[in-house]
Design a protein around this motif. Structure first.
Motif, mmCIF file in Angstrom:
data_model
loop_
_atom_site.group_PDB
_atom_site.id
_atom_site.type_symbol
_atom_site.label_atom_id
_atom_site.label_comp_id
_atom_site.label_asym_id
_atom_site.label_seq_id
_atom_site.Cartn_x
_atom_site.Cartn_y
_atom_site.Cartn_z
ATOM 1 N N ASP A 1 0.818 -1.224 0.000
ATOM 2 C CA ASP A 1 0.000 0.000 0.000
ATOM 3 C C ASP A 1 0.852 1.275 0.000
ATOM 4 N N GLY A 2 2.202 1.131 -0.075
ATOM 5 C CA GLY A 2 3.086 2.288 -0.108
ATOM 6 C C GLY A 2 3.605 2.722 1.248
ATOM 7 N N SER A 3 3.048 2.179 2.323
ATOM 8 C CA SER A 3 3.523 2.524 3.666
ATOM 9 C C SER A 3 4.851 1.801 3.930
ATOM 10 N N TRP A 4 5.540 2.228 4.991
ATOM 11 C CA TRP A 4 6.824 1.632 5.347
ATOM 12 C C TRP A 4 6.705 0.882 6.663
ATOM 13 N N ARG A 5 7.316 -0.288 6.735
ATOM 14 C CA ARG A 5 7.313 -1.097 7.952
ATOM 15 C C ARG A 5 8.749 -1.214 8.454
ATOM 16 N N LEU A 6 8.954 -0.947 9.735
ATOM 17 C CA LEU A 6 10.276 -1.031 10.348
ATOM 18 C C LEU A 6 10.399 -2.323 11.136
ATOM 19 N N THR A 7 11.502 -3.032 10.901
ATOM 20 C CA THR A 7 11.857 -4.204 11.689
ATOM 21 C C THR A 7 13.284 -3.995 12.178
ATOM 22 N N VAL A 8 13.523 -4.191 13.466
ATOM 23 C CA VAL A 8 14.853 -4.027 14.038
ATOM 24 C C VAL A 8 15.426 -5.417 14.302
ATOM 25 N N HIS A 9 16.655 -5.633 13.829
ATOM 26 C CA HIS A 9 17.323 -6.927 13.966
ATOM 27 C C HIS A 9 18.574 -6.772 14.807
ATOM 28 N N GLY A 10 18.842 -7.789 15.633
ATOM 29 C CA GLY A 10 20.026 -7.782 16.488
ATOM 30 C C GLY A 10 20.758 -9.109 16.421
ATOM 31 N N PRO A 11 21.629 -9.368 17.408
ATOM 32 C CA PRO A 11 22.409 -10.604 17.420
ATOM 33 C C PRO A 11 21.520 -11.837 17.293
ATOM 34 N N GLY A 12 21.990 -12.794 16.493
ATOM 35 C CA GLY A 12 21.263 -14.053 16.322
ATOM 36 C C GLY A 12 20.122 -13.991 15.325
ATOM 37 N N GLU A 13 19.906 -12.847 14.695
ATOM 38 C CA GLU A 13 18.778 -12.702 13.766
ATOM 39 C C GLU A 13 19.259 -12.589 12.326
ATOM 40 N N ARG A 14 18.322 -12.772 11.423
ATOM 41 C CA ARG A 14 18.600 -12.709 9.986
ATOM 42 C C ARG A 14 17.763 -11.605 9.365
ATOM 43 N N VAL A 15 18.390 -10.793 8.523
ATOM 44 C CA VAL A 15 17.694 -9.758 7.767
ATOM 45 C C VAL A 15 17.335 -10.376 6.411
ATOM 46 N N TRP A 16 16.058 -10.315 6.040
ATOM 47 C CA TRP A 16 15.612 -10.911 4.788
ATOM 48 C C TRP A 16 15.009 -9.822 3.898
ATOM 49 N N LEU A 17 15.531 -9.733 2.679
ATOM 50 C CA LEU A 17 15.043 -8.771 1.691
ATOM 51 C C LEU A 17 14.218 -9.560 0.684
ATOM 52 N N GLY A 18 12.938 -9.717 0.985
ATOM 53 C CA GLY A 18 12.062 -10.598 0.231
ATOM 54 C C GLY A 18 11.919 -10.276 -1.239
ATOM 55 N N THR A 19 11.883 -9.012 -1.586
ATOM 56 C CA THR A 19 11.658 -8.666 -2.995
ATOM 57 C C THR A 19 12.815 -9.074 -3.889
#
Length: 83
Positions: free
Chosen positions: A31-49
């Motif tokens: 819908d054009g809005s932005w969603r923030l996710t904060v990642h720290g130790p032990g986590e994985r950042v995923w860029l789905g597109t």
């Protein structure tokens, strides 16, 4: 971020902290809005597109070997009045 967010083709915006193990991932929703996710130790950042990602531990582990922040470092508060 405000200027980059106006680019219609931008889907992901990452801020990688230099003083602690923290990655802020802003993702544009359908819908054009932005969603923030904060990642720290032990986590994985995923860029789905683009179907790609990375482990926070791997990113910072390499920096830590060269004097970067350790896994237990916390963000430093901003310094006020200092230029």
């Amino acid at each position: 971020f405000a200027l980059y967010a106006t680019l219609p083709s931008l889907r992901h915006y990452l801020l990688v902290a230099q003083d602690c193990w923290r990655v802020e991932h802003y993702r544009r929703e359908d819908d054009g809005s932005w969603r923030l996710t904060v990642h720290g130790p032990g986590e994985r950042v995923w860029l789905g597109t683009i179907e790609a990602g990375f482990d926070v531990d791997e990113l910072y582990g390499k920096a830590e070997a060269f004097g970067g922040p350790s896994r237990t470092d916390r963000p430093k508060p901003p310094t006020r009045g200092v230029v």
